[in-house]
Design an enzyme around this catalytic site. Structure first.
Site, mmCIF file in Angstrom:
data_model
loop_
_atom_site.group_PDB
_atom_site.id
_atom_site.type_symbol
_atom_site.label_atom_id
_atom_site.label_comp_id
_atom_site.label_asym_id
_atom_site.label_seq_id
_atom_site.Cartn_x
_atom_site.Cartn_y
_atom_site.Cartn_z
ATOM 1 N N CYS A 16 0.646 -1.191 0.125
ATOM 2 C CA CYS A 16 -0.069 0.002 -0.016
ATOM 3 C C CYS A 16 0.699 1.164 0.019
ATOM 4 O O CYS A 16 2.035 1.157 -0.022
ATOM 5 C CB CYS A 16 -0.937 0.071 1.324
ATOM 6 N N GLY A 42 -0.688 0.487 -4.670
ATOM 7 C CA GLY A 42 -1.674 -0.408 -4.263
ATOM 8 C C GLY A 42 -3.068 0.041 -5.381
ATOM 9 O O GLY A 42 -3.492 1.241 -5.185
ATOM 10 N N ASN A 117 1.185 0.994 6.018
ATOM 11 C CA ASN A 117 2.092 0.350 5.037
ATOM 12 C C ASN A 117 3.213 -0.530 5.597
ATOM 13 O O ASN A 117 3.750 -0.223 6.490
ATOM 14 C CB ASN A 117 2.833 1.465 4.283
ATOM 15 N N GLY A 118 2.948 -1.787 5.359
ATOM 16 C CA GLY A 118 3.917 -2.791 5.772
ATOM 17 C C GLY A 118 3.067 -3.965 6.254
ATOM 18 O O GLY A 118 2.237 -4.733 5.669
ATOM 19 N N TYR A 257 12.153 -1.500 -7.771
ATOM 20 C CA TYR A 257 10.851 -1.736 -8.433
ATOM 21 C C TYR A 257 9.733 -0.813 -7.752
ATOM 22 O O TYR A 257 9.126 -0.192 -8.607
ATOM 23 C CB TYR A 257 10.446 -3.151 -8.527
ATOM 24 N N CYS A 453 17.090 -4.219 3.974
ATOM 25 C CA CYS A 453 16.496 -5.536 3.972
ATOM 26 C C CYS A 453 16.476 -6.141 2.557
ATOM 27 O O CYS A 453 15.874 -5.631 1.769
ATOM 28 C CB CYS A 453 15.038 -5.405 4.728
#
Length: 483
Positions: A16, A42, A117-118, A257, A453
């Site tokens: 999102c 999203g 978001n997550g 991306y 990450c």
């Protein structure tokens, strides 16, 4: 029902995007504009909640921002100078209106709205505990867990209750919350998911990406720091850092991306990084060819970098139509096959007889890459070489990205040659993880503690994965049961 864009069916999708405004007249209209700029994050649903100083107002809908929030009557029904919004692509919870954010609840301290978001990687574990204590959930979204943790906290002050809730969750989160005590914007201690802050006159704005600030004419101030809470009330801003400081690990795939190329992520131009990735890819995996062809649209910057570094001409060998709807009903396999070309088609005159280097951002299941290679073959390409601007995606993401189960990831099942055979390419190469770090201006990963990450490439997850591990143990227990 089939998506008409064959090159987006097999992509990793961000969960999102979030956008919030505090202190601006007509805040909801600004939020709607900001969400337009974040639509790529999203496309399943969108929602906006506003606060007029007395009441909260919410409108949520399935589908895109356009068509749902470009009507005057909808925006007029969202009064107030504080508002936050959300665009959703679900990774947890069903596709249903009850899961569309912002989520809202009436707490003892007043209204509480949250846009997230997550992904909370211990949400199921916490949910079971909360239900046993009497909580009644209205959605299947992991975000609702935050609301219940705030509601049931033993602290009296709302901000203390909120911090108490955050200290119980694990995983990745960037949150924009609205309360009568002010707007709260925060990131998880590792900063896995992005969140930035801007100013527009006397108002403060928070967004998943800087491009959303650009669209509303706001000035970028800075990123919200990992583990930071920013509270805005009546034009006054204060910052809290309730967590112990740890080395941040922002998601590396934002540069590959997820983010729009015209965004700035952690002080780096996304477009420039993608070009640098393409240049590194050319250095690592050169091949004799006539043309470098991007897979639109996400492969374009990396393809430019590859072409410039290799000296091989860049050409638009695949043409995308931007005027086709997302879906349509197709009655037969043949019509479905032809429908693919409504949105992407080979530039046949350019491709015929040429040795082609296709540049794309990633390979997930491999089905998309197979279609692209077949399209080039049908257009008469003499050779088709595939170059990927990320390392092989070998592991699932648990931090807010819609990744298939590991067993469905092509790179988890096959080596590079096996993948090349599967997609029927003459050759296939991925940028190395060290090359990706170099493109970001960092030392090679093997020489330093990881700064990002990159678990989808390395399996190095920076947090605990309680829900995943508990599910794995349950499956093992079932396998051990006697028949």
């Amino acid at each position: 029902m089939l998506t008409t864009n064959p090159f987006e069916d097999d992509k990793l999708r961000e969960e999102c995007g979030v956008f919030g405004v505090s202190g601006a007249d007509g805040a909801a209209a600004l939020v709607a504009l900001g969400l337009h700029a974040l639509q790529h994050r999203g496309q399943e649903a969108a929602g906006i909640t506003s606060y007029d100083g007395t009441h909260f107002h919410t409108h949520r809908a399935m589908g895109h921002v356009a068509g749902n929030f470009d009507r005057d009557d909808v925006i007029r029904a969202l009064p107030g100078n504080v508002a936050c919004g959300h665009v959703r692509y679900s990774t947890t919870g069903e596709t249903a209106l009850r899961n569309v954010q912002p989520l809202y609840a009436e707490l003892a301290s007043g209204g509480f709205a949250v846009a997230h978001n997550g992904n909370i990687s211990n949400a199921l574990h916490l949910r079971r505990e909360l239900v046993q204590r009497g909580s009644i959930f209205q959605s299947t979204s992991d975000t609702e867990t935050i609301i219940h943790l705030v509601a049931t906290s033993g602290y009296r002050d709302l901000l203390d209750r909120f911090i108490d809730a955050l200290k119980q969750i694990e995983g990745a989160y960037s949150l924009i919350c609205m309360t009568p005590q002010g707007m709260i914007a925060c990131r998880d201690p590792l900063g896995i998911r992005p969140l930035v802050m801007g100013r527009l006159g006397d108002s403060y704005i928070f967004a998943s990406e800087t491009v959303a600030l650009d669209v509303v004419g706001a000035e970028f101030v800075r990123a919200v720091d990992p583990g930071e809470l920013v509270i805005v009330k009546d034009g006054e801003l204060r910052s809290l850092r309730p967590f112990s400081a740890i080395a941040p690990r922002p998601c590396i795939f934002e540069w590959v991306y997820f983010s729009r190329p015209d965004s700035i992520a952690e002080d780096r131009s996304v477009y420039s990084v993608r070009k640098a990735i393409g240049a590194e890819l050319a250095n690592e995996s050169a091949v004799d060819a006539d043309l470098v062809v991007p897979v639109p649209d996400s492969g374009v910057p990396a393809a430019i970098g590859y072409a410039q570094q290799s000296g091989i001409p860049f050409e638009l060998g695949i043409i995308r139509s931007h005027y086709v709807g997302r879906t349509f009903i197709q009655p037969s396999a043949e019509v479905r096959r032809l429908g693919v070309k409504l949105k992407h088609n080979a530039n046949r005159d350019l491709i015929a007889g040429k040795r082609i280097i296709l540049v794309d951002d990633s390979i997930v299941r491999g089905t998309t890459s197979l279609k692209i290679v077949e399209m080039m073959r049908e257009a008469g390409a003499a050779e088709v070489h595939m170059r990927i601007a990320s390392p092989p995606t070998t592991h699932s993401c648990f931090y807010g990205v819609d990744t298939p189960e590991r067993s469905k990831l092509l790179a988890a099942k096959l080596n590079v040659q096996g993948m090349a055979d599967f997609i029927k390419a003459d050759s296939l190469a991925f940028i190395s993880i060290d090359g990706l770090y170099r493109a970001l201006g960092e030392a090679e990963r093997r020489d330093v503690l990881p700064k990002y990450c990159d678990a989808c490439f390395t399996g190095d997850y920076p947090t605990a994965l309680t829900d995943h591990n508990e599910q794995a143990l349950t499956q093992l227990a079932l396998l051990d049961e006697p028949a």
